[in-house]
Design a protein around this motif. Structure first.
Motif, short mmCIF file in Angstrom:
data_model
loop_
_atom_site.label_atom_id
_atom_site.label_comp_id
_atom_site.label_asym_id
_atom_site.label_seq_id
_atom_site.Cartn_x
_atom_site.Cartn_y
_atom_site.Cartn_z
N THR A 283 -0.12 8.45 0.33
CA THR A 283 0.19 7.73 1.56
C THR A 283 0.66 6.35 1.12
O THR A 283 0.01 5.72 0.29
N ILE A 284 1.80 5.91 1.64
CA ILE A 284 2.32 4.60 1.26
C ILE A 284 2.32 3.71 2.50
O ILE A 284 2.91 4.07 3.52
N SER A 285 1.65 2.59 2.44
CA SER A 285 1.68 1.66 3.57
C SER A 285 2.36 0.38 3.10
O SER A 285 2.20 -0.04 1.95
N ARG A 286 3.13 -0.20 4.02
CA ARG A 286 3.79 -1.45 3.63
C ARG A 286 2.85 -2.60 4.01
O ARG A 286 3.00 -3.25 5.05
N THR A 287 1.88 -2.78 3.18
CA THR A 287 0.83 -3.77 3.43
C THR A 287 0.47 -4.40 2.09
O THR A 287 0.95 -3.95 1.06
N GLY A 288 -0.38 -5.40 2.13
CA GLY A 288 -0.82 -6.01 0.88
C GLY A 288 -1.58 -7.29 1.13
O GLY A 288 -1.76 -7.71 2.27
#
Lengths: 394, 527
Positions: A182-187
């Protein structure tokens, strides 16, 4: 021994500094190289690969999951679309912050909540009588943060995902090599970046694929010292450092409401949630404290150090301690984190300030110690974040 | 010599740690003090004895519970040799071959609890925080002379007013929790928090130590708090293991007392308190010697003091009645072992840091309650609760190099054993302890070089503890604070003028704490 994360067989080999820190009962690298400098610059100029597996992760599923989470979080979970991620705190009955984290909506009735401290008991107790299950996914799911301007190019090289469609605070399911992720554009860096969530047994394979695919783009395994500077620049709170979670607060005065932590934007008073009544009351009355940035004046630093025949001495890592902040000759607050920002070329700090002294550009003084003497450096209050590049969102 | 016999301001009966603390404070204030100890060494129940050559046992009391920080400071005990070493973990083996360890490290403890119950891992922190709060709230009581709630004297009324305000300031959550603690059983109270059996059982065990009650007996929850009071002084380390055994604590206090001029005589058993014109004026020793002093303090238990050392006509009948009814049922025994090597536990074989802390044989609540069931009807437990430490792993000086000593606190061993205690039953009790321990550490029987079994009978006969009660009377709510040992005589004075009392039978009760010795001294200095 403390536990290693699922990436430990790789990270332990790379960690030349042998400089480990504790994070939620896991070993986490402070820096891989002997100093963290290059790792910091990877976050801002190329791409950093950070093992964030120690985050607590909970899978929350069931037909009542949305209703349940909406009662816990201050954010409006009904407005969280499928494959969207939202960030926010959750509070106790008195509206004080227990923890903060991101909530991923994996499906209509399926969510993943991350947090800095363990929240299992709180989550289970509140699930009573609802059609919802809470599964502690902390050990079975590993996570990597791929952060920095090149992170998109690296992902493009290792996945088939159309990354232009993966907007800020959205997620997608994909594969890297054969590995389902799962890839989330967060950080936690305030930069362009992604977090990649993977089943623990696939962790090493994923690590190898990313390092291999990322090499042409300067991918750099990065430790927590570099991350800490980046998150201060991004004005992001650290639990246990910038605020005391209610579960740890020995005295009431250590607790904070979301408003007092600069998280007022997450509080949706029009819906019902735990702590709402107190927060409504606080909103009407106005908060006593605010959480703001402080920029220290360079000239003032020069002057204070100059008294001792020294040029300004800057911290090389981010500090985390309580430092008094003054205005009009008396203490009006305290800074909890600070660093020299290598990108902004500014000495910055995150601070709790009494509301009347927290307006943009208010003049304050922060204590610094020069040659064993307590001194005060001039600074001004600024809105957070300090650093907010356009690439983060576009 | 004759001059010395009459020239004392205070004579103290009993050279246990409280008598010694009392002597040290009085001597420090310039009083001429004499301590009289029946045995050949000071310490009372806090003694280290080399029972077998090279092997030193803390024969009875084996850990420091709550030695008051102000006493450590006032008497400069570190200068007199006091050294308290950390006793950091608690290891509970379970019959299914598993175990639970609570370590000094928070993360390790969390992970271990998580293995048994993820929910309990969170609850443990929340529970710890609440108990810390409550201990912090209750702790001041340990340091004050109990006021009499029925008295109309300004001092008592003011003290109660202050206490009332103190507790009102606690706030709802803590007030309610405190009320529950005072009324519930430790098993019920812990059930509200936890599901992991070895955790609940091991925690509840601290609520029953030294009492003739089981984990399901109401009132036992309160004692859980005492454990957390030690945590408040965490860095001060009022809780731990004394280098040289618990006798070293007594020696340090005795050394401080002597330094201030107190005189200490051993092998000087007191036969009775001398009363003249309704006032205690001295003591008569078994040797026939009479020693006079302005004030007499008894640091032995209330039964011995008021029923043994005084004639009934010298005390008011209602007071005597209360002392006769004072509950002092002994419930525990002690087995001290000299070991050829370390025990090896089936669930965690060989040497490891788990052996350096407490080892608790308390796998579940039912186990403890069944152990109590046996005692209720006059037997010692067939499967007793045991709190074990291996002092030689903490302080190598306790045994010859490579050898070890093991201290086993055993509950239940009723004083009122069916048919009474004798040598045969004492050894049968020792066998039961080893049989039980062997279920978890099978090598134990092969490594025992010497064994000392102490039943409540020996505690009474050799150490002067009535019915072998280690706390000079049960630590139950009905015998604490202004009711210890009997109202209204909880302020260290007694109905007999010139006679004072201290020791575990007075507020705040048992354990190596010293508070009663100090508070009694402060009271006496005021009179």
């Amino acid at each position: 021994m403390l536990k290693g994360t699922p990436f430990h067989p790789r990270t332990s080999r790379l960690c030349q500094a042998q400089n480990w820190r504790r994070w939620a009962g896991f070993l986490a690298a402070s820096s891989y190289e002997l100093t963290h400098e290059r790792e910091y610059h990877a976050i801002r100029s190329s791409a950093a690969l950070i093992d964030v597996s120690p985050l607590y992760k909970y899978l929350i599923r069931g037909s009542d999951a949305e209703r349940y989470l909406n009662r816990l979080l201050t954010r409006n979970v009904e407005k969280c679309a499928i494959h969207q991620v939202i960030y926010g705190p959750w509070c106790d009955e008195a509206g004080k912050v227990i923890d903060d984290g991101t909530l991923q909506r994996l499906g209509e009735d399926s969510f993943r909540l991350t947090s800095g401290e363990s929240n299992l008991r709180w989550l289970l107790d509140n699930a009573n009588g609802l059609r919802v299950t809470v599964e502690d996914d902390s050990y079975s799911t590993a996570a990597l943060a791929l952060q920095g301007p090149s992170s998109r190019d690296i992902l493009a090289a290792v996945t088939d995902l159309n990354l232009d469609e993966l907007k800020f605070f959205r997620l997608a399911f994909s594969r890297i090599g054969g590995v389902p992720v799962t890839i989330s554009r967060t950080g936690y860096t305030g930069d362009l970046g992604y977090e990649i969530w993977v089943q623990a047994p696939h962790a090493l394979q994923l690590w190898d694929l990313l390092l291999e695919g990322g090499r042409p783009y300067g991918i750099t395994p990065t430790g927590l010292l570099a991350l800490d500077i980046a998150r201060v620049e991004a004005g992001l709170l650290l639990i246990g450092v910038d605020y005391v979670p209610t579960t740890r607060a020995i005295v009431e005065s250590r607790k904070s409401s979301p408003f007092e932590l600069g998280l007022g934007w997450t509080v949706r008073l029009e819906k019902n949630f735990i702590g709402r009544e107190y927060l409504l009351e606080e909103w009407r009355r106005g908060s006593t404290w605010a959480f703001k940035g402080i920029e220290i004046d360079w000239l003032s630093l020069e002057q204070v150090y100059g008294e001792y025949g020294l040029p300004p001495q800057l911290p090389s890592t981010a500090w985390r301690m309580s430092v008094p902040v003054y205005a009009q000759g008396r203490q009006v607050g305290y800074a909890t984190s600070g660093c020299w920002s290598p990108t902004l070329k500014k000495y910055v700090a995150l601070a709790h300030l009494r509301t009347p002294f927290a307006k943009q550009d208010s003049r304050v003084e922060m204590e610094i110690t020069v040659e064993h003497q307590r001194k005060r450096a001039q600074g001004r209050v600024v809105e957070l974040p300090f650093f907010d590049p356009e690439r983060k969102r576009t | 010599m004759m001059a010395a016999r009459t020239g004392y301001d205070v004579v103290i009966i009993g050279g246990g740690h409280n008598g010694l603390v009392n002597a040290a404070y009085l001597a420090k204030a310039g009083r001429r003090v004499l301590v009289l100890e029946r045995r050949d060494r000071v310490g009372g129940s806090a003694v280290t004895e080399e029972v077998f050559p090279g092997f030193k046992f803390s024969v009875l009391s084996y850990v420091v519970s709550l030695l008051r920080p102000e006493i450590i400071r006032d008497l400069e005990l570190p200068k007199h040799g006091l050294e308290i070493l950390p006793l950091e973990s608690t290891f509970t083996p379970t019959p299914d071959g598993d175990y639970l360890v609570r370590w000094a490290d928070h993360d390790l403890t969390r992970r271990e609890l998580y293995r048994h119950s993820p929910r309990d891992a969170d609850a443990y922190d929340d529970f710890g925080k609440l108990m810390y709060h409550l201990a912090f709230a209750v702790k001041p009581i340990l340091g004050i002379v109990p006021p009499d709630p029925t008295s109309r004297s300004p001092r008592d009324m003011l003290a109660f007013l202050r206490l009332g305000k103190h507790f009102r300031d606690l706030g709802g959550e803590q007030m309610h929790a405190l009320y529950k603690l005072m009324t519930m059983s430790s098993a019920d109270y812990l059930d509200e928090w936890f599901e992991c059996e070895p955790l609940k059982a091991t925690m509840s065990a601290s609520g029953i130590i030294g009492t003739f009650l089981g984990p399901r007996s109401p009132g036992t929850a309160y004692v859980l708090l005492h454990h957390y009071m030690g945590e408040i002084d965490g860095a001060f380390r009022a809780w731990g293991f004394a280098k040289g055994g618990t006798g070293a604590i007594s020696e340090a206090i005795a050394s401080a007392a002597r330094r201030h001029g107190a005189e200490i005589r051993t092998q000087a058993p007191v036969m009775r308190v001398i009363v003249k014109h309704g006032r205690a004026t001295g003591v008569a020793l078994e040797s026939g010697e009479e020693i006079y002093a302005r004030k007499v303090v008894s640091a032995v238990d209330p039964k011995v003091t008021f029923l043994g050392l005084l004639e009934p006509q010298e005390l008011p009948e209602d007071f005597l009645h209360a002392i006769r009814r004072y509950k002092i049922r002994g419930s525990s025994g002690k087995v001290n072992l000299a070991l050829d090597e370390l025990p090896s536990f089936t669930c965690k074989p060989g040497f490891g840091p788990h052996l350096r802390g407490a080892i608790s044989i308390s796998p579940n609540i039912n186990y403890l309650e069944r152990a109590y069931d046996d005692a209720k009807y006059g037997d010692f437990s067939r499967q007793p609760y045991m709190d074990i430490v291996i002092p030689s792993l903490i302080d190598p000086g306790m045994a010859p190099p490579g050898k070890h000593v093991m201290s086993i606190f055993v509950q239940y061993a009723p004083f009122a054993l069916k048919g009474g205690w004798n040598a045969e039953k004492r050894e049968a009790f020792g066998d039961t302890v080893l049989d039980t321990l062997a279920q978890f550490a099978p090598n134990i029987k092969n490594i025992v070089l010497h064994r000392q079994v102490v039943t409540p009978w020996e505690m009474q006969e050799e150490y002067g503890l009535t019915e072998g009660n280690i706390f000079h009377g049960e630590l139950a709510l009905h015998q604490l604070f202004f009711l210890r040992p009997a109202a209204p005589w909880s302020d260290y004075r007694t109905p007999l003028k010139g006679l004072y009392q201290c020791g575990s039978g007075t507020h705040p009760g048992g354990g190596i704490c010293g508070a009663s010795g100090r508070l009694a001294a402060l009271t006496m200095l005021k009179d």
